[in-house]
Enzyme design. Sequence first.
Site, PDB file in Angstrom:
ATOM      1  CB  SER A   1      -0.955  -0.046   1.193  1.00 30.24           C
ATOM      2  OG  SER A   1      -2.014   0.866   1.020  1.00 30.24           O
TER       3      SER A   1
ATOM      4  CG  ASP B   1      -7.034  -3.759  -2.388  1.00 34.64           C
ATOM      5  OD1 ASP B   1      -7.689  -3.035  -1.618  1.00 34.64           O
ATOM      6  OD2 ASP B   1      -5.797  -3.747  -2.446  1.00 34.64           O
TER       7      ASP B   1
ATOM      8  CG  HIS C   1      -5.390  -3.001   1.184  1.00 32.72           C
ATOM      9  ND1 HIS C   1      -5.052  -2.497  -0.059  1.00 32.72           N
ATOM     10  CD2 HIS C   1      -4.678  -2.263   2.093  1.00 32.72           C
ATOM     11  CE1 HIS C   1      -4.187  -1.510   0.082  1.00 32.72           C
ATOM     12  NE2 HIS C   1      -3.934  -1.347   1.373  1.00 32.72           N
TER      13      HIS C   1
END
Length: 281
Positions: free
Chosen positions: A105, A228, A256
């Site tokens: 991320s 996600d 995620h």
Amino acid sequence: MQLTSQTTAPKTVQVSGRTLAYTEVTPPQPRATVLFLSWLGGSRLGWQSVATEIGKDDRALAPDHRDTGDSQAFEEAYSLPDLADNAAEFLQAAHAAPAVVVGLSMGGMVAQHLALRHPELVRGLVLVSTTPGGAASTPATERGREALFLSAEIEAGARARQALALMTADGFPERHPEAFEQAERNARLHPQSAESYKRQFRAVRSHDVSAELGQIHVPTLILHGETDDLIPLPNAQRLADGIPVAQFKTYPQTGHMPQLERPAEFLADLRGFLDRLTPST
């Protein structure tokens, strides 16, 4: 094997005159160095289980970004390129370059900037649940936005539980209650202030390397969950299309956090990539 655990004091280095804390797991004769970069709102503790496994063969390093975890407080605004420069200084201070850089991320965004700004320090990239940013980005779903904007008034452990439930695929909380217990413990050990979170979030909002992806020439592995909600799958496809030497794998029925949702498969993919970069002699 040397192991800095969650219950012992971290190692530290000086980066731009400030203290940066990190965990190190390393065997007596490591093949390579692997740098783990954390996500928005996270700390090095989130990588602990993966670093412990990778540290059986390689030198695994997981630092806390500035103003998070056990690293020194930092009240001024900053950008993701600033965090990439911190990572570069960290690798040099720890005598750890070049490294294979694994980022999830926000950590994956920092990894992209690191590869672009300091290519000599990067041996390979593993970009997990991340995006090149820019106007062509596919935005978070309503569920993903809810995870981003949980109230700062919620106690840190409870907020971590809620965020993880929103970021992972349906059914994950019921199948893996231990992951939520660990997330709660990590958050209570490293509670992030609302001000620190806002500084990170603003840095993420300005991320855009979409026009520069073709300049990344190190071997790259892109790993992304099919469902996600925070950074939807089309963003990973843009990474795969833009980076010349990239492999791309999606995990079905995964949100995620694939390192938690599919831990065995994630480790196998990471180890396979490292094996290809560092073949046995």
